[in-house]
Design a protein around this motif. Sequence first.
Motif, PDB file in Angstrom:
ATOM      1  N   THR A  87       8.041   4.369  -9.334  1.00 50.06           N
ATOM      2  CA  THR A  87       8.402   3.746  -7.758  1.00 50.06           C
ATOM      3  C   THR A  87       8.857   2.437  -8.225  1.00 50.06           C
ATOM      4  O   THR A  87       8.410   1.548  -8.715  1.00 50.06           O
ATOM      5  CB  THR A  87       7.316   3.885  -6.734  1.00 50.06           C
ATOM      6  N   ILE A  88      10.171   2.189  -7.703  1.00 48.14           N
ATOM      7  CA  ILE A  88      10.895   0.653  -7.576  1.00 48.14           C
ATOM      8  C   ILE A  88      11.210   0.380  -6.271  1.00 48.14           C
ATOM      9  O   ILE A  88      11.706   0.902  -5.361  1.00 48.14           O
ATOM     10  CB  ILE A  88      12.095   0.867  -8.673  1.00 48.14           C
ATOM     11  N   TYR A  89      10.701  -1.035  -6.083  1.00 49.72           N
ATOM     12  CA  TYR A  89      11.156  -1.938  -4.857  1.00 49.72           C
ATOM     13  C   TYR A  89      12.162  -2.646  -5.097  1.00 49.72           C
ATOM     14  O   TYR A  89      12.246  -3.529  -6.125  1.00 49.72           O
ATOM     15  CB  TYR A  89       9.717  -2.435  -4.398  1.00 49.72           C
ATOM     16  N   LEU A  90      13.129  -2.559  -4.477  1.00 48.78           N
ATOM     17  CA  LEU A  90      14.325  -3.593  -4.343  1.00 48.78           C
ATOM     18  C   LEU A  90      14.460  -4.595  -3.339  1.00 48.78           C
ATOM     19  O   LEU A  90      14.073  -4.570  -2.261  1.00 48.78           O
ATOM     20  CB  LEU A  90      15.440  -2.732  -4.407  1.00 48.78           C
ATOM     21  N   THR A  91      14.729  -5.774  -3.771  1.00 54.09           N
ATOM     22  CA  THR A  91      14.930  -6.803  -2.560  1.00 54.09           C
ATOM     23  C   THR A  91      15.933  -6.683  -1.524  1.00 54.09           C
ATOM     24  O   THR A  91      16.112  -7.393  -0.468  1.00 54.09           O
ATOM     25  CB  THR A  91      14.822  -8.202  -3.235  1.00 54.09           C
ATOM     26  N   GLU A  92      16.922  -5.954  -1.806  1.00 60.11           N
ATOM     27  CA  GLU A  92      17.903  -5.771  -0.832  1.00 60.11           C
ATOM     28  C   GLU A  92      17.406  -4.937   0.268  1.00 60.11           C
ATOM     29  O   GLU A  92      16.567  -4.106   0.061  1.00 60.11           O
ATOM     30  CB  GLU A  92      19.096  -4.780  -1.405  1.00 60.11           C
ATOM     31  N   LEU A 117       7.179  -0.988  -9.471  1.00 61.47           N
ATOM     32  CA  LEU A 117       7.908  -2.240 -10.131  1.00 61.47           C
ATOM     33  C   LEU A 117       8.808  -2.660  -9.115  1.00 61.47           C
ATOM     34  O   LEU A 117       9.200  -1.934  -8.478  1.00 61.47           O
ATOM     35  CB  LEU A 117       8.742  -1.376 -11.406  1.00 61.47           C
ATOM     36  N   ALA A 118       8.968  -4.001  -9.233  1.00 63.87           N
ATOM     37  CA  ALA A 118       9.861  -4.765  -8.142  1.00 63.87           C
ATOM     38  C   ALA A 118      11.239  -5.271  -8.993  1.00 63.87           C
ATOM     39  O   ALA A 118      10.879  -5.773 -10.088  1.00 63.87           O
ATOM     40  CB  ALA A 118       8.887  -5.945  -7.539  1.00 63.87           C
ATOM     41  N   VAL A 119      12.042  -5.162  -8.355  1.00 64.81           N
ATOM     42  CA  VAL A 119      13.211  -5.720  -8.781  1.00 64.81           C
ATOM     43  C   VAL A 119      14.055  -6.512  -7.946  1.00 64.81           C
ATOM     44  O   VAL A 119      14.418  -6.348  -6.828  1.00 64.81           O
ATOM     45  CB  VAL A 119      14.472  -4.510  -9.416  1.00 64.81           C
ATOM     46  N   ASP A 120      14.156  -7.844  -8.221  1.00 67.58           N
ATOM     47  CA  ASP A 120      15.000  -8.764  -7.355  1.00 67.58           C
ATOM     48  C   ASP A 120      16.537  -8.668  -7.699  1.00 67.58           C
ATOM     49  O   ASP A 120      16.997  -9.039  -8.433  1.00 67.58           O
ATOM     50  CB  ASP A 120      14.596 -10.415  -7.544  1.00 67.58           C
ATOM     51  N   GLU A 176       0.994  -1.278  -0.206  1.00 72.34           N
ATOM     52  CA  GLU A 176       0.138  -0.136   0.164  1.00 72.34           C
ATOM     53  C   GLU A 176       0.869   1.078  -0.100  1.00 72.34           C
ATOM     54  O   GLU A 176       0.410   2.327  -0.518  1.00 72.34           O
ATOM     55  CB  GLU A 176      -0.948   0.067   1.111  1.00 72.34           C
ATOM     56  N   ARG A 177       2.052   1.035   0.783  1.00 66.13           N
ATOM     57  CA  ARG A 177       2.607   2.349   0.706  1.00 66.13           C
ATOM     58  C   ARG A 177       3.471   2.587  -0.657  1.00 66.13           C
ATOM     59  O   ARG A 177       3.633   3.710  -0.919  1.00 66.13           O
ATOM     60  CB  ARG A 177       3.950   2.016   1.877  1.00 66.13           C
ATOM     61  N   LEU A 178       3.735   1.437  -1.319  1.00 64.66           N
ATOM     62  CA  LEU A 178       4.340   1.660  -2.554  1.00 64.66           C
ATOM     63  C   LEU A 178       3.555   2.217  -3.560  1.00 64.66           C
ATOM     64  O   LEU A 178       3.864   3.147  -4.262  1.00 64.66           O
ATOM     65  CB  LEU A 178       5.066   0.242  -3.058  1.00 64.66           C
ATOM     66  N   LEU A 207      19.199   7.464 -11.416  1.00 61.44           N
ATOM     67  CA  LEU A 207      18.336   7.638 -12.601  1.00 61.44           C
ATOM     68  C   LEU A 207      16.692   7.471 -12.366  1.00 61.44           C
ATOM     69  O   LEU A 207      15.792   8.010 -12.860  1.00 61.44           O
ATOM     70  CB  LEU A 207      18.531   6.419 -13.718  1.00 61.44           C
ATOM     71  N   PHE A 208      16.554   6.749 -11.198  1.00 61.56           N
ATOM     72  CA  PHE A 208      15.169   6.540 -10.623  1.00 61.56           C
ATOM     73  C   PHE A 208      15.244   6.816  -9.328  1.00 61.56           C
ATOM     74  O   PHE A 208      15.007   5.958  -8.236  1.00 61.56           O
ATOM     75  CB  PHE A 208      14.667   5.113 -10.756  1.00 61.56           C
ATOM     76  N   PRO A 209      14.773   8.201  -9.071  1.00 60.08           N
ATOM     77  CA  PRO A 209      14.803   8.492  -7.499  1.00 60.08           C
ATOM     78  C   PRO A 209      13.953   8.016  -6.469  1.00 60.08           C
ATOM     79  O   PRO A 209      14.143   7.831  -5.289  1.00 60.08           O
ATOM     80  CB  PRO A 209      14.678  10.157  -7.631  1.00 60.08           C
ATOM     81  N   LYS A 210      12.975   7.425  -6.679  1.00 61.13           N
ATOM     82  CA  LYS A 210      11.775   6.706  -6.025  1.00 61.13           C
ATOM     83  C   LYS A 210      12.267   5.276  -6.028  1.00 61.13           C
ATOM     84  O   LYS A 210      11.363   4.437  -6.265  1.00 61.13           O
ATOM     85  CB  LYS A 210      10.559   7.087  -6.549  1.00 61.13           C
ATOM     86  N   THR A 211      13.504   4.913  -5.521  1.00 67.18           N
ATOM     87  CA  THR A 211      13.810   3.563  -5.622  1.00 67.18           C
ATOM     88  C   THR A 211      13.966   3.206  -3.997  1.00 67.18           C
ATOM     89  O   THR A 211      14.712   3.843  -3.407  1.00 67.18           O
ATOM     90  CB  THR A 211      15.202   3.225  -6.091  1.00 67.18           C
ATOM     91  N   TYR A 212      13.382   2.179  -3.714  1.00 65.07           N
ATOM     92  CA  TYR A 212      13.193   1.876  -2.204  1.00 65.07           C
ATOM     93  C   TYR A 212      13.412   0.543  -1.834  1.00 65.07           C
ATOM     94  O   TYR A 212      13.627  -0.567  -2.525  1.00 65.07           O
ATOM     95  CB  TYR A 212      11.655   2.090  -1.849  1.00 65.07           C
ATOM     96  N   THR A 213      14.077   0.172  -0.558  1.00 61.52           N
ATOM     97  CA  THR A 213      14.310  -0.859   0.089  1.00 61.52           C
ATOM     98  C   THR A 213      13.489  -1.084   1.258  1.00 61.52           C
ATOM     99  O   THR A 213      12.513  -0.398   1.340  1.00 61.52           O
ATOM    100  CB  THR A 213      15.707  -1.230   0.737  1.00 61.52           C
TER     101      THR A 213
END
Length: 416
Positions: free
Chosen positions: A299-304, A259-262, A245-247, A317-323
Motif C-alpha cells: 500500500t502506497i500513499y502519495l502526497t498528491e 509506504l509514503a511517497v512525497d 488507520e485506513r492505510l 506496478l503498484f495497484p494499491k497506490t492512494y491519494t
Amino acid sequence: MGVDLRQVVAGILTITMFVMLGQMIKRDHFDSGEEKLPGVSDDTRFDDSKLEAKSLVSLSRRNKGPWKEESQELKQCWSRPTSDLVEDSKGFVTFSLTNGPEYHVSQIAAAVVVAKYLGATLVLPDIRGSKPGDRRSFGEIYDVDKFVRSLDGIVRVAKEPPSGISARNLAVVKVPNTVTEEYIADHVEPKFKSKGNIRLATYFSSVNMKKPSQKSELDSTSCLAMFGTLELQPEVHEVVDSMVERLRTLSRKSDGQFLAVDLRVDMLEKKNCQGTKSCFGAQEISEFLQKIGIDKDTTIYLTESRWDSSLNALKKLFPKTYTKEGIMPVDKKSKFLDAEDSEYEKVIDYYICSQSDIFVPAISGLFYANVAGNRIASGRTQILVPANIEGSSASAANYISTYVSKKNHLAYSCFC
C-alpha cells in the motif's frame, strides 16, 4: 426407504463448494473494490546524492519487501530549559507561520529562541497561505493549549496581540531559520531595545537540516520548540489518524505496514525539478521501488491530493497506490480537501509521511528534511532516497538517507 451413501457424500461436497465459492467472491469483491479507487485508484538537490553503501540501519525482509524491524524510540539528549522569566516582559515578538508545516517547525523554533534570549513575550502566530488573504488562526491547525503549556516558565505567550501594536509600529527583523545567539545580539537585540516590539521574518538560507558543529546555550530551547510544542488540534488529529488507520487496514498483507511517497505533480513541473537529481516522477519511483524489492501488493500513499494521469505508471506496478481523495473520510472532504487553500492538505501529508513505515521523498527540499527529523525523533528511520538504479535489483540498505546513516540531521542534536 434406503439412503444412498454416494448421494450423501455428493450433497456434502456440493454444499462445501458453495461455501468456499461464496468466501472467494466476498474476498475478491473487497480486494477489487480497494484497487479500483482512483488514486486509491524551492530546493535543488538531495543532500543524499552520495548514498552510503553500508547503512548504519539494518534492514530485513518482513513478509514481502524490505521492511525494517521496529526500532527503539530515541531519548532526549537535552534537558528542559531553566526558568528565568523576569517579572515584567521587556516587549513583544510577533511573527506568522507560512508555506506549510515543514516551514512552521523552523519558524516556531527561531521565534521561541529569539523571545527567550530577549526576555520578550511571544505573540501566538497566525498562519498564512501562499495567496494574499489566505489566513488562518493558529488554533485551526494546532493545539493552542499544548503550545502554551509546553513553553510555561520558559517563554511568555500571549494568545492575542496587545492593544496598540500594529504593523506600522513594529520593526521587521529578518532572522535565519537556524538563528544563533551571536546573530540575535548583533542584528535583533539593538532593534528590540530601540522599538520595544519586533516582528520576525524567518528566511531559509538553506534547506539543509544538518546538525550544527558547535553547541549553544539555547540548544535546549531550540530542541523543545522544534519537537515539543506543536501538536495538531483534535479535529485535524482525528482526520490524520483515520487516514493512517485506513492505510494500515488496506495493508493487511504486509502486517499493516505502508509506504509514503512525497510526489506532487505541481512541484515536478517546476523548472528547478527539470533535468536534475532532486526530483523523481511516477515512472522513476515505480522502477526504484520495484528494484529494491517492494512487493506489488504494498500500500502506497502519495502526497498528491487527487489522482492525476501522470501517476498511472506507478499504479500500474503498484495497484494499491492512494491519494488523499481515495482514503479521506467522506464527511471530512468538504472541509479538509475542498478548501480554497491547501493548508490542511499540506499538514495531512506532513504527518502521514512522518508516521508511515517507509518514507520515500521523490522531491528534495525542506519537506523531506523536516519529515526526516520527525521520523528520527520517533524511531522511524526507514527513509529511502530514490535514485536511478542500473541493473535489475539493488539492496534497499544502499539508499537509506544519509541524515540517518551518518546521523548528521539536526534531530540527532536533540535525541540520542
